[in-house]
Every structure is written in C-alpha cells, then in structure tokens.
Design a protein around this motif. Structure first.
Motif, short mmCIF file in Angstrom:
data_model
loop_
_atom_site.label_atom_id
_atom_site.label_comp_id
_atom_site.label_asym_id
_atom_site.label_seq_id
_atom_site.Cartn_x
_atom_site.Cartn_y
_atom_site.Cartn_z
N SER A 34 6.31 10.27 1.24
CA SER A 34 5.35 10.01 1.03
C SER A 34 5.97 9.07 -0.90
O SER A 34 6.44 9.29 -1.26
N THR A 64 0.79 -0.68 0.35
CA THR A 64 -0.55 -0.44 0.06
C THR A 64 1.37 1.11 0.19
O THR A 64 2.05 1.15 0.38
N ALA A 65 0.20 2.68 -0.21
CA ALA A 65 0.88 3.62 0.24
C ALA A 65 1.14 3.93 1.14
O ALA A 65 0.79 3.78 2.46
N ASP A 119 4.20 5.81 -2.99
CA ASP A 119 3.20 5.03 -3.55
C ASP A 119 3.32 3.26 -3.40
O ASP A 119 4.20 3.24 -2.63
#
Length: 311
Positions: free
Chosen positions: A44, A32-33, A46
């Motif tokens: 952050s 998941t991100a 991806d």
C-alpha cells in the motif's frame, strides 16, 4: 506506456541567466493512494508514489538498481539508465522509477523479460564507463560498482570504455571539484542539483548520441573557468566517480606503482599555479574591479602554505 509521460511541462522559473528546461522532469507520480502487488506481496502506497517506491517497500525476488534515480530534493526520475525495469501485467516491461503506481497493478521483478532487460542495460552503462575502479575516488562507495556486484557482472557483454581508447581529459582545474567524464553515466543528477535545487545554472547536458556529455552553460572548457560556486551539491548526488571532492580524490584508491588516476587516462587539465581562492570567475572579476577602485577589502586571500585562507 501511459501517454501521461509525454505531456509537455513548462520548466520552473529559475533566473534570467540560467537556461531553463535542462533538468525538468515530467509528472510521473500516482494521483491517489494505491494498493498493488510486487512479487506476490501486497503493498500500500500513498499518493505520489511510483513503481520504484513499491519495489523498495518490499523484498523483491531480484535486485532492481536505479542508477539515475536520487529520490530526494525533487531530483529525478529521468529514466536514463533503464536499469530498474520491471514487468507489469497491463503495460509490459516499464521503468519502475518513472511509472506511476496504480491500484491493482501486478508487478514482477523476476520476470525473464524484465531481468534480461535490466542486465542488458546495466552492461550498456558499463560499456560507456571507465572501469578502472582501483584508481577511482569513489572506489567502495560507487552506486554503479554496487549494482555490478549485486548483479554478479564479471565481464560486461559489450566491453568497456578502456577497449575503445576514447578518453576525455581529467578536469582537475578546480581546487574543490574534480571531473572525470570517463566515469559519467549521464544520469543527469548533477544537472538537476545545480539547476533545480541550488539554482546556480552551471551545468548542462550537451552534444548528442555518443558525444553527449556534461558541460557548462557558460561554454567554459574547464570547471575552474566556469561559473561554479563550489557548493559541492553535484558531487553529493553523483552515483559514480565522475564528480569527486578534490581533497579526497585519492582517498579510496589502491596504490599501484606507476599507475594512478591521472596517468591512467592521459591528458589532465591541471590547476593553475596561482591559487584563486573559493571564487568563480565572475566574483574574481568583481573583486579585481573593486581593487582598481581602491576597495580596502580587496586582496584578502592569503597564499599560505596551507592552501590559502581569508585574512
């Protein structure tokens, strides 16, 4: 270290003639991100990211080389060189290239344990490498050379290959690709490019321990006798001067009277006097068979002064 990395993964189908499993990587990406912190900077990412992606997305306090990571065409990660180690709060020192990014992780590149581990592993890689850079075709465009300069390595703590006098012959038998295994760091990039991307099944890792080397699935001794189709993809992904285009093998060398690449290591498997054209042994055998059958298209390789060409 997560147990996810130890799961057995079936090799992707290649062809019946290619030995599978020689370059198949385990799934290491995040599902998941994620958002994590690298050296105090929030990053952050991806889904599908690794800690190396996080490191490369920020300006880290320390340099983090990743010599066995290619990052394109699904080549790697292999966690072979261990020069990309970073420190994490929950898992300790881990290889950034093959550890999945997870939400909330705190990563430090400048932690003493990680920094020292990277230095030790880089010196170990250098200790098994022929460091005669001035006679190397990758001089000035070598990832190992760049990493050593960035880490300010002046003298590897474990010596170098030159100290042990254990040179392998230079394989200059092919008209297109030159192999110098004395510069190979066993990153496995070329094997993956050959097997998983080009699906030619020419290269493999063979041997064990200090005798591990890049070899040929056909058990050939030289590149010219292998089933290589001279696509050059292995050369493209090689981080050192182990695989170089024959035409530019001396392009970046520094001329020193009486000292060159070939005489610096001893024995060389040279090219045969007869040009065989851009063909593998299998194709040459097929061509000879067609010639015996009276194929009008046979023998169209012209042995000209310019190295030969198809008529």
């Amino acid at each position: 270290m997560s147990s996810e990395r130890n799961e057995t993964v079936d090799a992707p189908p290649l062809t019946e003639q290619i030995a599978p499993g020689t370059a198949t990587d385990p799934p290491v990406e995040s599902e998941t991100a994620t958002t994590l912190t690298v050296d105090g900077t929030e990053v952050s990412l991806d889904a599908g990211a690794t800690l190396l992606d996080a490191v490369e997305a920020t300006e880290t306090a320390d340099e983090v080389p990743a010599l066995c990571e290619y990052g394109r065409q699904d080549i790697g990660p292999r966690s072979e060189c261990r020069t990309c180690l970073v420190d994490t709060d929950d898992h300790g020192v881990v290889p950034a290239c093959s550890f999945p990014a997870r939400d909330g992780m705190v990563v430090r590149s400048d932690a003493a344990a990680a920094s020292e581990a990277r230095d030790v592993n880089l010196d170990l890689v250098l200790s098994d490498h022929n460091l005669r850079c001035t006679t190397c075709g990758k001089n000035g465009r070598c990832e190992l050379q760049d990493a050593a300069i960035e880490q300010e390595v002046e003298e590897p703590r474990y010596g170098v290959l030159d100290d042990r006098d254990e040179y392998e012959p230079l394989d200059d038998s092919s008209s297109f690709i030159q192999i110098d295994r004395n510069k190979c760091i066993l990153c496995n990039r070329c094997v993956e490019a050959c097997n998983d991307v080009q699906v030619e099944g020419v290269l493999r890792m063979e041997g064990s321990g200090q005798d591990t080397r890049i070899g040929f699935q056909s058990d050939a001794e030289t590149m010219d006798d292998s089933t290589c189709v001279s696509c050059g993809h292995c050369v493209t992904v090689c981080p050192t001067g182990s695989l170089v285009e024959s035409d530019i093998a001396d392009a970046t060398t520094i001329p020193i009277p009486g000292f060159n690449q070939k005489n610096s290591i001893g024995k060389t498997y040279g090219q045969s006097e007869t040009s065989k054209g851009p063909m593998t042994p299998k194709k040459r055998a097929s061509d000879d068979a067609h010639d015996e059958d009276g194929d009008p298209d046979a023998d169209l390789w012209d042995e000209g002064d310019d190295g030969g060409s198809w008529l």
